[in-house]
Design an enzyme around this catalytic site. Structure first.
Site, PDB file in Angstrom:
ATOM      1  N   THR A  32       7.197   9.099  -1.336  1.00 40.83           N
ATOM      2  CA  THR A  32       7.690  10.630  -1.419  1.00 40.83           C
ATOM      3  C   THR A  32       6.382  11.657  -1.295  1.00 40.83           C
ATOM      4  OG1 THR A  32       7.481  10.691  -3.760  1.00 40.83           O
ATOM      5  CG2 THR A  32       9.865  10.672  -2.850  1.00 40.83           C
ATOM      6  N   SER A 120      -2.751   0.201  -6.813  1.00 37.26           N
ATOM      7  CA  SER A 120      -3.758   1.289  -6.444  1.00 37.26           C
ATOM      8  C   SER A 120      -5.131   0.945  -6.682  1.00 37.26           C
ATOM      9  CB  SER A 120      -3.569   2.456  -7.453  1.00 37.26           C
ATOM     10  OG  SER A 120      -2.924   3.429  -6.880  1.00 37.26           O
ATOM     11  N   ASP A 166      -1.625   8.003  -5.463  1.00 37.26           N
ATOM     12  CA  ASP A 166      -2.572   7.051  -6.362  1.00 37.26           C
ATOM     13  C   ASP A 166      -3.585   7.680  -6.942  1.00 37.26           C
ATOM     14  OD1 ASP A 166      -0.445   5.328  -5.251  1.00 37.26           O
ATOM     15  OD2 ASP A 166      -2.050   4.563  -3.732  1.00 37.26           O
ATOM     16  N   TYR A 215       3.705   1.381   7.206  1.00 36.10           N
ATOM     17  CA  TYR A 215       3.389   2.684   6.659  1.00 36.10           C
ATOM     18  C   TYR A 215       3.223   3.827   7.382  1.00 36.10           C
ATOM     19  CZ  TYR A 215       1.547   5.587   2.839  1.00 36.10           C
ATOM     20  OH  TYR A 215       1.536   6.685   1.652  1.00 36.10           O
TER      21      TYR A 215
END
Ligand code: GLA
Length: 389
Positions: A32, A120, A166, A215
């Site tokens: 998101t 992360s 992140d 991605y």
């Protein structure tokens, strides 16, 4: 051994600045952030530690305890070479861009965040490195500035097209809390965690790389969905900025346009729109101490990530199944970008080593490979301190 003592042992002189940045798990809000949506991350009690001290020549020497490698480059060298310490070069480049004139330095880094696991580790590495290098040069960075600097290094210097989730989680989270981030205006709201909430992480043993292309493809598909909706006149009255992201698209709008939007773009958009709704419901579930609902939201998020967004894989599905099979687990989903890495679960009691091993053994049966299951505690956000002149 502390990072300061390790630095002394490694470089035979004291560190001047030490920095720490934690990894994160994101309870809800997958994919998101780059759609200017919402997310609900928690920092974990695993972190990257960095120690630095200035040198009086123009060289940077780097040592990583976690990966057992050293490096060296000249301070004026701005060329990433695909090595683990490229991010250190990126931090120097960011400092120069900000008007700094760094001299050489020695840098030691250690971390207990598994790499390429969706927790992360790379954002935490860049947050800790940028924080240490900027502070060493008397230009301390904090809050959003630090998060954005770390993201810029990752986007512009390392060429990884990540969002800001992140970095913000690593910098801004606090123990005992999740933060509700609104990526449209980068505002955050702390959401206290119920005391009986426990978080488990299941590592699939499959490393994942953001740069793998999928991605970037998802980002592009989201942008195409918005462009099509604009073409159809759905986002006509909105300004340029809003109308290039899915933030202003509603479930009703998608329903209205179900025959006009390409089915694949429809699924991508539906994931993002419904995931934002799950974040809001998840924050409320935390405030109400409603772990049953929270777990159900994680389960629904996983289904949507798997079917609508197509970022899961057999191993992640197997880990989610293994986590859900444990008594007391309320729900589970993949975390991070997907395509491997980790799944997380929320549970209503804690798990001892034996119970964690049972989940790992179920995973092994389902996935036919070894994984690892561990508990994480919501931890402290990034920090930096000067330890000697
Ligand atoms: C990775 C990226 C983040 C975010 C997540 C998916 O972790 O670095 O910016 O997009 O994937 O939520």
């Amino acid at each position: 051994m502390s990072i300061e003592s390790e630095f002394q042992t490694t470089f035979k002189r004291p560190a001047q600045v030490v920095a720490r940045a934690p990894g994160r798990v994101n309870l809800l809000g997958g994919h998101t952030d780059y759609n200017l949506g919402l997310a609900l991350p928690v920092a974990i009690d695993r972190a990257v530690h960095v120690a630095v001290a200035a040198r009086d020549d123009g060289f940077v020497r780097t040592v990583s305890r976690q990966i057992g490698e050293t490096g060296e480059f000249e301070i004026g060298d701005r060329q990433p070479v695909g090595r683990w310490d490229d991010g250190v070069k990126g931090a120097v480049a960011a400092l120069v861009e900000a008007g700094g004139a760094p001299t050489g330095f020695d840098l030691l880094v250690d971390s207990d965040i598994p790499m390429e696991a969706g927790l992360s580790s790379s954002a935490a590495f860049l947050v800790a490195v940028a924080s240490a290098v900027f502070t060493l040069n008397n230009r301390p960075l904090d809050g959003l500035d630090l998060a954005k600097t770390a993201q810029r290094i990752e986007n512009d210097f390392l060429g990884t097209p990540c969002g800001l989730l992140d970095q913000m989680a690593s910098v801004l989270c606090r123990p005992g809390e999740a933060i509700l981030i609104d990526f449209r205006d980068l505002s955050t709201r702390p959401v206290p965690l119920p005391s009986n909430l426990h978080i488990l992480v299941g590592y699939t043993g499959v490393a994942r790389k953001l740069a793998s292309g999928e991605y970037a493809k998802r980002r592009d598909e989201c942008a195409r969905a918005v462009a099509r909706l604009r073409e159809l006149g759905e986002l006509g009255e909105l300004g340029e900025k809003d109308a290039t992201t899915l933030r202003d698209v509603s479930a009703e709008m998608l329903d209205r346009r179900r025959l006009d939007l390409d089915p694949l773009l429809m699924r991508r958009a539906f994931h993002v729109v419904s995931e934002n709704e799950r974040v809001i419901a998840g924050a409320k579930a935390l405030e109400d101490g409603d772990l049953l609902l929270l777990g159900a939201l994680l389960n629904r998020a996983h289904t949507s990530l798997r079917l609508n967004y197509e970022v899961s894989c057999d191993e992640l599905d197997a880990m989610v199944t293994a986590l859900r099979s444990a008594d007391g687990v309320m729900g589970a989903r993949l975390v991070g970008a997907g395509f491997g890495g980790c799944a997380i679960a929320v549970a209503e009691h804690d798990f001892d080593d034996g119970a964690l091993a049972v989940i790992a053994s179920r995973y092994k049966i389902l996935a036919e490979r070894d994984g690892r299951v561990f508990a994480v505690t919501p931890g402290e956000g990034a920090s930096v301190r000067r330890v000697s002149a």
